[in-house]
Motif scaffolding. Structure first.
Motif, PDB file in Angstrom:
ATOM      1  N   MET A 110     -11.902  10.119  -4.070  1.00 32.95           N
ATOM      2  CA  MET A 110     -10.539   9.867  -3.621  1.00 32.95           C
ATOM      3  C   MET A 110     -10.589   8.944  -2.407  1.00 32.95           C
ATOM      4  N   THR A 111      -9.970   7.786  -2.542  1.00 33.19           N
ATOM      5  CA  THR A 111     -10.026   6.733  -1.527  1.00 33.19           C
ATOM      6  C   THR A 111      -8.628   6.465  -1.001  1.00 33.19           C
ATOM      7  N   ARG A 112      -8.484   6.443   0.321  1.00 32.31           N
ATOM      8  CA  ARG A 112      -7.163   6.244   0.931  1.00 32.31           C
ATOM      9  C   ARG A 112      -7.007   4.823   1.448  1.00 32.31           C
ATOM     10  N   LEU A 113      -5.830   4.275   1.182  1.00 31.29           N
ATOM     11  CA  LEU A 113      -5.435   2.983   1.740  1.00 31.29           C
ATOM     12  C   LEU A 113      -4.227   3.190   2.635  1.00 31.29           C
ATOM     13  N   GLY A 114      -4.200   2.475   3.756  1.00 29.32           N
ATOM     14  CA  GLY A 114      -3.053   2.527   4.642  1.00 29.32           C
ATOM     15  C   GLY A 114      -2.019   1.477   4.268  1.00 29.32           C
ATOM     16  N   MET A 115      -0.897   1.490   4.971  1.00 27.65           N
ATOM     17  CA  MET A 115       0.195   0.572   4.691  1.00 27.65           C
ATOM     18  C   MET A 115       0.686  -0.081   5.970  1.00 27.65           C
ATOM     19  N   VAL A 116       0.850  -1.386   5.885  1.00 27.05           N
ATOM     20  CA  VAL A 116       1.588  -2.151   6.877  1.00 27.05           C
ATOM     21  C   VAL A 116       2.611  -2.959   6.098  1.00 27.05           C
ATOM     22  N   PRO A 117       3.654  -3.471   6.735  1.00 31.05           N
ATOM     23  CA  PRO A 117       4.697  -4.153   5.952  1.00 31.05           C
ATOM     24  C   PRO A 117       4.133  -5.192   4.996  1.00 31.05           C
TER      25      PRO A 117
END
Length: 371
Positions: free
Chosen positions: A44-51
């Motif tokens: 399970m790999t997490r990606l973050g968010m920016v606009p």
């Protein structure tokens, strides 16, 4: 003792990246096996968010986005339960993407394979006592075509489980997790992953009673992907034996099947009508001298800016005939709503020849909140 316990515990089909195609054609890909599930081959790999972007690590950007989607967003998402009809699968998502808040990853420099369950973890608020969030992940080709990989929906009042009705305090942040449908997918080099968020997905989901504006605090958000290792192996050429079936019955096509799928928009009134018709025609089974026919239709309508205008009409007819005998049924269901109730108006009638031999009607109202 047939050897089944020596077989892999888990088989999955990984679809290859492909252009959007709403018709049920063959999807290229490959079968893989796993000795057990969960498997160490999927992390399970997490990606973050920016606009506008997906990033490898979550950052403290202090950014937020607002989501207030048109009530007609979702017309390209396909049928909830596709069977084998005309254009029932998802279409090119670019039209819905343009009306959503999207976050794109960088073009892939190595293949990305997903196998399992994707989650969107969101820190979100609503400006009213209602709210729904729709989450889609798409495979975007270099030419811009956007193919739906998977999606998930969450009524924010069900954020603590479908059996719980949790009130929404306007402007108060909530931490929610949206579970997307399980998937097996292999993305090509040069393609990019897109996360699309919207507050509607019509007609897949009935709109909330109020048009909510959602605010998403990106510092508290992440996309959790089930990434399969590129060196996991486990490919299977022929996972199943050749299918066996009874001989097809001898039949004659009396009336050919037809179907259509149209979207009509009235610029003056703001109404959008999604009209689906499927006429299976009539066929005669020669061995038993039985002629069978069926037809059904779905009509979804909604007015831009008015979630309470949503309306669905279903019709289904069936017929059976042989020498000296001819029977049929006709049925209809119309569903509408107001702020507090769903209204279900239904009827069914049965005929022998031209004579109606049975009829029944329903006129029900169901509370929108039943907890």
């Amino acid at each position: 003792d047939n050897g089944v316990m020596d077989e892999p515990a888990f088989l999955a089909y990984l679809q290859d990246s492909h252009a959007p195609d709403p018709n049920p054609n063959e999807r290229a890909g490959r079968w893989v096996e796993e000795a057990g599930w969960p498997t160490n081959n999927v992390a399970m790999t997490r990606l973050g968010m920016v606009p506008g972007s997906l990033i490898e690590t979550a950052g403290a950007s202090g950014s937020s986005v607002e989501i207030c989607s048109p009530v007609t967003l979702g017309l390209k998402s396909g049928e909830y339960m596709p069977i084998s009809g005309i254009a029932e699968l998802p279409q090119d998502q670019r039209g819905d993407d343009a009306l959503s808040v999207c976050f794109d990853g960088e073009p892939l420099t190595e293949k990305l394979e997903l196998l399992g369950t994707t989650y969107a973890h969101l820190r979100i608020s609503s400006d009213c006592a209602h709210g729904m969030i729709a989450v889609r992940i798409c495979d975007v080709a270099p030419n811009g075509e956007s193919t739906l990989i998977s999606y998930g929906l969450l009524n924010l009042k069900q954020r603590d489980g479908k059996e719980v009705c949790a009130e929404i305090t306007p402007e108060e942040m909530m931490d929610v997790s949206v579970r997307l449908n399980d998937t097996g997918w292999s993305m090509k080099l040069g393609h990019k992953l897109r996360l699309a968020l919207s507050s509607h997905l019509w007609p897949m989901a009935w709109p909330q009673a109020e048009q909510a504006t959602l605010k998403v605090d990106l510092d508290g958000c992440s996309l959790e992907l089930p990434v399969r290792s590129n060196d996991a192996g486990g490919e299977i050429d022929t996972p199943f034996a050749e299918t066996e079936a009874a001989d097809a019955p001898t039949l004659e096509v009396v009336v050919p099947a037809t179907g259509s799928r149209h979207i009509h928009q009235n610029i003056e009134t703001g109404e959008t009508v999604y009209d689906v018709k499927s006429d299976s025609g009539k066929i005669r089974f020669e061995d038993i001298n039985l002629t069978y026919g069926s037809m059904n239709s779905q009509c979804y309508s909604i007015i831009d800016g008015d979630p309470l205008s949503a309306k669905i009409e279903y019709c289904a007819d069936f017929s059976f005939a042989r020498d000296g005998w001819d029977v049929r049924t006709e049925s209809q269901l119309i569903t509408t709503c107001d702020a507090e109730y769903f209204f279900l108006n239904g009827r069914i009638a049965a005929y022998e020849g031209d004579e109606q031999v049975y009829a029944r009607k329903w006129d029900l109202k169901v509370p929108r909140i039943v907890f």
